[in-house]
Scaffold this active site. Structure first.
Site, PDB file in Angstrom:
ATOM      1  N   CYS A  13       0.679  -1.247   0.016  1.00 36.26           N
ATOM      2  CA  CYS A  13      -0.136   0.089  -0.133  1.00 36.26           C
ATOM      3  C   CYS A  13       0.892   1.090  -0.043  1.00 36.26           C
ATOM      4  O   CYS A  13       2.020   1.130   0.260  1.00 36.26           O
ATOM      5  CB  CYS A  13      -0.828   0.042   1.235  1.00 36.26           C
ATOM      6  SG  CYS A  13      -0.167   0.149   2.932  1.00 36.26           S
ATOM      7  N   CYS A  16       3.346   1.457   2.750  1.00 33.63           N
ATOM      8  CA  CYS A  16       4.579   0.927   2.522  1.00 33.63           C
ATOM      9  C   CYS A  16       5.599   1.788   1.888  1.00 33.63           C
ATOM     10  O   CYS A  16       6.771   2.101   2.352  1.00 33.63           O
ATOM     11  CB  CYS A  16       4.424  -0.333   1.948  1.00 33.63           C
ATOM     12  SG  CYS A  16       3.291  -1.562   2.792  1.00 33.63           S
ATOM     13  N   ASP A 426       8.036  29.867 -31.574  1.00 34.90           N
ATOM     14  CA  ASP A 426       9.080  30.200 -32.397  1.00 34.90           C
ATOM     15  C   ASP A 426       8.554  29.972 -33.752  1.00 34.90           C
ATOM     16  O   ASP A 426       7.472  29.217 -34.174  1.00 34.90           O
ATOM     17  CB  ASP A 426      10.120  29.048 -32.304  1.00 34.90           C
ATOM     18  CG  ASP A 426      11.184  29.415 -33.353  1.00 34.90           C
ATOM     19  OD1 ASP A 426      11.761  30.401 -33.637  1.00 34.90           O
ATOM     20  OD2 ASP A 426      11.641  28.152 -33.925  1.00 34.90           O
TER      21      ASP A 426
END
Length: 741
Positions: A13, A16, A426
């Site tokens: 999970c 952890c 650009d």
């Protein structure tokens, strides 16, 4: 500073992952992020820090850590979970039927339930018990602690009631309700709840593992594209060698239908390269001597001899995959908040569960009711969905982007796309093709524009000048022939061409060339007024113009300009639809820039800006309160891309472009920039939706469980469903479609 990736095993999970990350970050000179979905730790560390120490720290808190071996296949996490789930489900179905359907409760049914439930609780739930025990040894709690405590409490209460509390009487029956019976006595068993919780959570874990595997499928497919072998020329002989033995400067053959073994340059031959899986380009691109090719693209036509320029981890494909993996291992700000919450969530839930048990006992409720309500709190509150909310959406979103030719560098970039309000483009190579092309042919009334176009095109085919190449690419037809050619430096060309069997003398160039040749259309060394006016019109908008004389008379004017990309106007419209103000930023003349802006629908133009001044223009916009995205080719625009809030490097996927941009487009399609912003916003929206539902679910469900309105069995089902829902919502990103071209 060095970088390493570690495979982390045993995480179940988000808590952890948070714990492993916290322990690693306590080491001197270490900065780590741990991703629960990919089960990897990305660790940046100072030279001299021991990797063995990192592994030891992770193993010291009950998890495993290994340096991944590229040669090893990825471990299948889904199959063991599937097997455990199937066995548990087969045993749980009759237990649930007996517990929920009173007519099915034959004499001694509760003892049969106990026999069937025992292997589910001990073998089926073993991964939860084992992880809970490992964490307990280190005085830690995770989601597995909640599951193990809940299942054990329900099972042990039922065993106590069965043997000592009167629930073992033959002929006992009890009904089933979604909520709990507050005054139920000790003759109640909850084997169905214990077994169902295990089964539902195993189902959720199995679907989660499958979904996580599917979420990373796009990047795995990208990595699997490469050829296994290459046909290398050794002393003039073709030899098949494994791709791992290919070296820089090796020459290899690519036949029709074969994948290009690695990045290289075509030495001889012509072919059509399908780069769709790498760049997202749908149509094959013609290549010939001198053209670069990317490894893993497919040669659809023709035999090519290629010189390897990059191999192994240096190839374009490996570079893209590395960037995508880095993005998947990163964390958005919203996920960091979720990690902090999940880190303290489990102890809070255990406290709430204990408080629920004590409160109901003090209020006079039956012990079975108080215990079961506490179990429901433990089960419903598992923060699994929180840990999956961001990583799964990132995995799917970045993987789908890679398929389309969009490389997203990290979750921070996703958050920037939400805030930008101005996009600066650009001009050359971004809005325009960056290649000269014939824009217009002007002739007098009754003049033959087709003849002018053809004659000039054939004449200029002998020149290498960019303007000459543009004219040569436009006019000639099959059968047209150049029989004599002279290049007149600084003036133009003089040529003899053969068109439809007739010979013509052709001049292409500046007015001086025409006046010195004394052709019709010039008088006393000057160009006639009509041609002066034609030249002036042709040069409007910053275009370049040349005169064409055929058979001793000025016959027309050809205007040459950098051509606007076909998709540019549609892309600008999409930027507007995304709520972005568009601006053109270029070093070209103002007149030329305004001409291009008018063609594509850009209102604001910043022209005659030197490359080193582009970054300053971006800073000026930011100082005015704008959040700016910059789109450029990643080479002369690198400083501006880095300065912008969001840098989008587009073009050919050069190294400079990939490094300079926050989002990198693997082909020069301006519409892909709009797709990149759309995909980024969609991915971020999915993350926020996932987190909202995960938080909302826990906040809403815990009070229901504590008040006794939620049976533990349904709490387990709902908890598993929340994780599946979050992952499924993320997988919807696989359906993201690029805008129609």
């Amino acid at each position: 500073e060095e970088l390493i990736h570690l495979d982390i095993g045993g995480m179940t999970c988000a808590s952890c992952a948070a714990r492993v990350e916290k322990k690693l970050n306590k080491l001197d000179g270490v900065a780590a992020t741990v991703n629960y979905a990919t089960e990897k730790a990305t660790v940046r560390f100072e030279p001299g820090t021991s990797v063995d120490d990192m592994i030891a720290v992770v193993e010291g808190i009950g998890y495993t850590a290994t340096v991944p071996d590229p040669a090893e296949e990825e471990t299948d996490q889904a199959t063991p979970l599937r097997n455990r789930f199937i066995v548990s489900a087969v045993l749980s179905v009759p237990i649930i039927m007996l517990g929920m359907v009173p007519p099915a409760q034959f004499p001694g049914w509760q003892w049969v339930s106990w026999v069937l439930a025992t292997p589910v609780v001990f073998w089926g739930a073993w991964p939860f018990h084992r992880a809970a025990w490992l964490n307990l040894r280190h005085r830690m709690t995770t989601m597995d602690t909640l599951v193990s405590m809940g299942v054990s409490a329900a099972y042990l209460w039922s065993v106590w009631a069965l043997f000592l509390g009167g629930a073992g009487e033959i002929g006992l029956r009890h009904g089933f309700d979604f909520s709990l019976n507050r005054h139920g006595g000790t003759a109640n068993v909850y084997f169905e709840a214990a077994a169902a919780i295990v089964t539902f959570i195993l189902a959720g874990r199995w679907f989660e593992a499958r979904s996580k595997r599917d979420a990373g499928a796009a990047i795995r497919a990208l990595l699997d594209l490469g050829a296994a072998e290459a046909t290398v020329l050794r002393d003039g002989v073709e030899v098949r060698v494994p791709i791992a033995e290919l070296r820089t400067d090796d020459e290899f053959v690519v036949r029709p239908g074969e994948s290009v073994a690695t990045d290289g340059v075509v030495l001889s031959g012509h072919g059509a390269i399908d780069a769709s899986m790498v760049t997202g380009e749908s149509l094959p691109v013609d290549v010939g001597p001198g053209d670069a090719v990317i490894g893993a693209t497919v040669n659809t036509d023709g035999r090519l001899l290629v010189r390897a320029t990059r191999v192994g981890e240096d190839t374009k494909l490996a570079q893209i995959a590395r960037l995508v993996e880095q993005a998947q291992s990163g964390k958005a700000r919203v996920q960091r908040l979720a990690d902090r919450i999940s880190g303290i969530f489990v102890p809070i839930v255990i406290t709430i569960a204990i408080g629920t048990l004590i409160t109901w006992l003090l209020l006079g409720a039956a012990a079975s009711f108080a215990l079961t309500a506490a179990v429901a709190v433990l089960i419903i509150a598992c923060p699994c969905a929180l840990g999956l909310a961001t990583p799964t959406a990132l995995m799917v979103g970045t993987g789908r982007g890679a398929q389309l030719g969009i490389v997203i560098k990290g979750p921070e970039m996703l958050e920037q796309t939400r805030t930008i309000d101005t996009i600066v483009l650009d001009k050359t190579g971004t809005v325009t093709t960056g290649k000269m092309a014939v824009a217009e042919v002007l002739t007098p009334a009754g003049g033959d524009a087709g003849l002018v176009r053809r004659a000039a095109g054939v004449a200029e085919s002998g020149s290498e000048h960019p303007i000459a190449r543009a004219i040569a690419a436009d006019g000639p037809q099959p059968g047209d022939e150049l029989t004599d050619f002279r290049n007149l430096a600084g003036q133009g060309v003089r040529a003899t061409v053969r068109l439809d069997g007739r010979t013509h003398e052709v001049l292409v160039g500046q007015p001086r060339l025409m006046t010195e040749a004394g052709v019709t259309g010039t008088t006393a060394g000057d160009l006639d007024d009509e041609w002066v006016e034609a030249l002036h019109r042709a040069r409007a908008g910053g275009r370049t113009a040349v005169l064409v004389a055929v058979d001793g008379a000025v016959s027309g004017v050809i205007a040459v300009a950098d051509r606007v990309k076909d998709e540019a106007a549609d892309a600008i419209a999409q930027f507007r639809a995304l709520g972005l103000e568009t601006m053109l930023l270029t070093g070209d003349h103002t007149e030329s820039a305004r001409e291009v802006a008018a063609q594509v629908g850009i209102d604001n133009v910043l022209a005659e800006v030197l490359p080193e001044q582009k970054a300053a223009e971006i800073e000026r916009l930011q100082a005015a309160g704008r959040h700016v995205a910059m789109v450029g080719d990643g080479v002369n625009d690198a400083a501006a891309l880095a300065t912008a809030d969001l840098g989008i490097a587009m073009g050919t996927g050069t190294d400079a472009a990939i490094e300079a941009g926050d989002l990198t487009l693997m082909r020069g399609d301006l519409m892909l920039a709009a797709d990149a912003i759309r995909l980024s916003r969609r991915t971020l929206g999915t993350i926020k939706t996932n987190l909202f539902w995960a938080f909302f679910y826990n906040v809403a469900a815990i009070p229901l469980a504590a008040l006794g309105f939620l049976n533990p069995m349904f709490a387990g089902a709902a908890m598993a469903l929340s994780s599946v829902m979050v992952v499924s919502n993320s997988l919807r990103l696989r359906g993201f479609r690029a805008l129609a071209r």
